[in-house]
Write a protein that holds these residues in place. Structure first.
Motif, mmCIF file in Angstrom:
data_model
loop_
_atom_site.group_PDB
_atom_site.id
_atom_site.type_symbol
_atom_site.label_atom_id
_atom_site.label_comp_id
_atom_site.label_asym_id
_atom_site.label_seq_id
_atom_site.Cartn_x
_atom_site.Cartn_y
_atom_site.Cartn_z
ATOM 1 N N GLU A 199 3.625 -11.974 0.783
ATOM 2 C CA GLU A 199 2.426 -12.569 1.393
ATOM 3 C C GLU A 199 1.170 -12.239 0.578
ATOM 4 N N PHE A 200 1.037 -10.962 0.181
ATOM 5 C CA PHE A 200 -0.153 -10.573 -0.597
ATOM 6 C C PHE A 200 -0.168 -11.278 -1.950
ATOM 7 N N MET A 201 1.000 -11.427 -2.572
ATOM 8 C CA MET A 201 1.034 -12.106 -3.878
ATOM 9 C C MET A 201 0.707 -13.585 -3.708
ATOM 10 N N LEU A 202 1.220 -14.217 -2.662
ATOM 11 C CA LEU A 202 0.887 -15.623 -2.405
ATOM 12 C C LEU A 202 -0.619 -15.793 -2.184
ATOM 13 N N ALA A 203 -1.237 -14.800 -1.543
ATOM 14 C CA ALA A 203 -2.688 -14.848 -1.295
ATOM 15 C C ALA A 203 -3.501 -14.636 -2.566
ATOM 16 N N GLY A 204 -2.827 -14.218 -3.666
ATOM 17 C CA GLY A 204 -3.529 -14.079 -4.933
ATOM 18 C C GLY A 204 -3.455 -12.704 -5.577
ATOM 19 N N ALA A 205 -2.728 -11.769 -4.952
ATOM 20 C CA ALA A 205 -2.608 -10.433 -5.548
ATOM 21 C C ALA A 205 -1.613 -10.453 -6.708
ATOM 22 N N THR A 206 -1.966 -9.755 -7.779
ATOM 23 C CA THR A 206 -1.058 -9.601 -8.922
ATOM 24 C C THR A 206 -0.118 -8.423 -8.695
ATOM 25 N N ALA A 207 -0.598 -7.440 -7.949
ATOM 26 C CA ALA A 207 0.198 -6.251 -7.628
ATOM 27 C C ALA A 207 -0.248 -5.752 -6.266
ATOM 28 N N VAL A 208 0.470 -4.727 -5.758
ATOM 29 C CA VAL A 208 0.144 -4.202 -4.428
ATOM 30 C C VAL A 208 0.224 -2.675 -4.433
ATOM 31 N N GLN A 209 -0.357 -2.071 -3.405
ATOM 32 C CA GLN A 209 -0.191 -0.633 -3.170
ATOM 33 C C GLN A 209 0.290 -0.426 -1.744
ATOM 34 N N ILE A 210 1.188 0.544 -1.596
ATOM 35 C CA ILE A 210 1.718 0.889 -0.274
ATOM 36 C C ILE A 210 1.168 2.252 0.128
ATOM 37 N N GLY A 211 0.538 2.318 1.314
ATOM 38 C CA GLY A 211 -0.108 3.549 1.758
ATOM 39 C C GLY A 211 0.581 4.193 2.940
ATOM 40 N N VAL A 226 -6.337 -8.983 -8.987
ATOM 41 C CA VAL A 226 -6.566 -8.368 -7.675
ATOM 42 C C VAL A 226 -5.307 -7.593 -7.274
ATOM 43 N N ILE A 227 -5.509 -6.377 -6.774
ATOM 44 C CA ILE A 227 -4.401 -5.558 -6.263
ATOM 45 C C ILE A 227 -4.541 -5.514 -4.741
ATOM 46 N N GLY A 228 -3.502 -5.933 -4.023
ATOM 47 C CA GLY A 228 -3.564 -6.020 -2.562
ATOM 48 C C GLY A 228 -3.115 -4.724 -1.901
ATOM 49 N N ILE A 229 -3.881 -4.277 -0.906
ATOM 50 C CA ILE A 229 -3.547 -3.048 -0.153
ATOM 51 C C ILE A 229 -3.882 -3.282 1.315
ATOM 52 N N GLY A 230 -3.030 -2.799 2.206
ATOM 53 C CA GLY A 230 -3.370 -2.825 3.627
ATOM 54 C C GLY A 230 -2.189 -3.178 4.499
ATOM 55 N N VAL A 254 9.178 -6.078 1.962
ATOM 56 C CA VAL A 254 9.156 -7.038 0.857
ATOM 57 C C VAL A 254 8.363 -8.287 1.271
ATOM 58 N N GLU A 255 8.565 -8.739 2.519
ATOM 59 C CA GLU A 255 7.836 -9.926 2.995
ATOM 60 C C GLU A 255 6.328 -9.705 2.918
ATOM 61 N N ASP A 256 5.886 -8.511 3.285
ATOM 62 C CA ASP A 256 4.447 -8.211 3.201
ATOM 63 C C ASP A 256 3.953 -8.371 1.763
ATOM 64 N N ILE A 257 4.735 -7.878 0.810
ATOM 65 C CA ILE A 257 4.339 -7.967 -0.605
ATOM 66 C C ILE A 257 4.267 -9.436 -1.037
#
Ligand code: FMN
Length: 310
Positions: free
Chosen positions: A259-271, A245-249, A254-257
């Motif tokens: 949080e998304f990884m702890l929730a289960g994201a393997t990677a993230v996107q910044i918009g 899962v890739i987290g976006i939103g 860094v803290e936001d990232i």
């Protein structure tokens, strides 16, 4: 800074797609990457996702197409883009030269359009993955968005997957009752990973002029305002599927990232955050390296899904 980077392991795997770190830029907020090259060392990023590409060029919606809201923004750009042929002819050379994995976001009005774009991209060198935007209306099905009907979401995934030689990421719409149903459908259709969330449908009104903030009246809400919704959906989706899962939103820090990884994201996107600080993604990579070092973690991957709920 460079030496710090080498000492820590920020690498993640999205199936067969290996990234040196989990930080990507989100589609539509980073142009075709070249626009950001004066501000950002593109090579430091995990990947860049380019603006959504359709079969034919699109001119987009009338202005105003962007309006600020509390903790976020609304946009109704209307998916303006140069179309797949010009994208390949005019944009791919500089993307290839930027030495960063390039993920091409695609969109369509019909199943055949998605299939045709994927087919045209299949022979292009230098594409690391395809990201399929399924938040678009299916004009042959009365304008219902592909991403809101499990059967349509599965069919479009399977059609793109069949044409593609590279991993296929399916980008989910949050404008659904239960996102896990759609996530499971695209997994069944052969998606290699899912990214979420796209924008939430919203609107704004200026009471003085009694006019809508956007010429299109309704548009997509993004930025920190949507982060709690995105985190919830990433958490639920990560429990529901076995693909990454890739987290976006609303990601800005860094803290936001984390949080998304702890929730289960393997990677993230910044918009949206790119509009405030064009260097935000590179800063985030440096911040993550610092964090992993300070915490004496073997790898950033230790964070994925490590939420403590008991
Ligand atoms: C101006 C703008 C244009 C966008 N264009 C696209 C697009 O072409 N394709 C797509 O899949 N998502 C598009 N998005 C959605 C973003 O990629 C992202 O999913 C969303 O904005 C949520 O992330 P954020 O809160 O970090 O911005 C766009 C967003 C914005 C703000």
């Amino acid at each position: 800074m460079g030496s710090e980077m080498k000492e820590v392991d920020l690498s993640v795997s999205l199936g067969s797609l290996k990234l040196k770190n989990p930080v990507m830029t989100a589609s539509g907020t980073f142009g075709y990457a070249r626009e950001f090259a004066p501000y950002v060392n593109l090579q430091r990023l995990g990947a860049v996702v380019v603006k959504g590409i359709s079969l034919e060029p699109r001119i987009g919606n009338p202005s105003p197409r962007i309006v600020e809201t509390s903790c976020g923004m609304l946009n109704a750009i209307g998916l303006e883009n140069v179309g797949v042929k010009r994208f390949i002819a005019e944009k791919m050379d500089s993307l290839r030269a930027s030495n960063v994995p390039v993920i091409v976001n695609i969109l369509g009005d019909t199943l055949d359009e998605y299939r045709e774009i994927a087919a045209q991209l299949a022979d292009v060198e230098g594409i690391a993955a395809i990201e399929v935007n399924i938040s678009c209306p299916n004009v042959k099905k009365g304008g219902v968005a592909f991403g809101t009907v499990p059967e349509m979401a599965e069919a479009v995934t399977a059609a793109v997957k069949k044409q593609s030689r590279v991993p296929v990421i399916v980008k989910l719409s949050p404008n659904v009752t239960d996102i896990t149903v759609i996530a499971r459908a695209v997994e069944a259709g052969g998606a290699d990973s899912v990214s979420l969330i796209n924008t939430l449908i919203g609107m704004s009104i200026d009471s003085k002029s009694r006019r809508p903030g956007l010429a299109n009246i309704i548009g997509g809400l993004s930025g920190p305002a949507i982060k709690p919704v995105a985190l919830r959906m990433v958490y639920q989706t990560a429990q529901a599927v076995s693909i990454p899962v890739i987290g976006i939103g609303g990601i800005e820090t860094v803290e936001d990232i984390l949080e998304f990884m702890l929730a289960g994201a393997t990677a993230v996107q910044i918009g949206t955050a790119n509009f405030i600080n064009p260097r935000v993604s590179e800063d985030a990579v440096e911040g993550l390296a610092q964090y992993v070092k300070e915490q004496k973690m073997g790898s950033i991957r230790e964070l994925i899904g490590a939420l403590v709920t008991a």
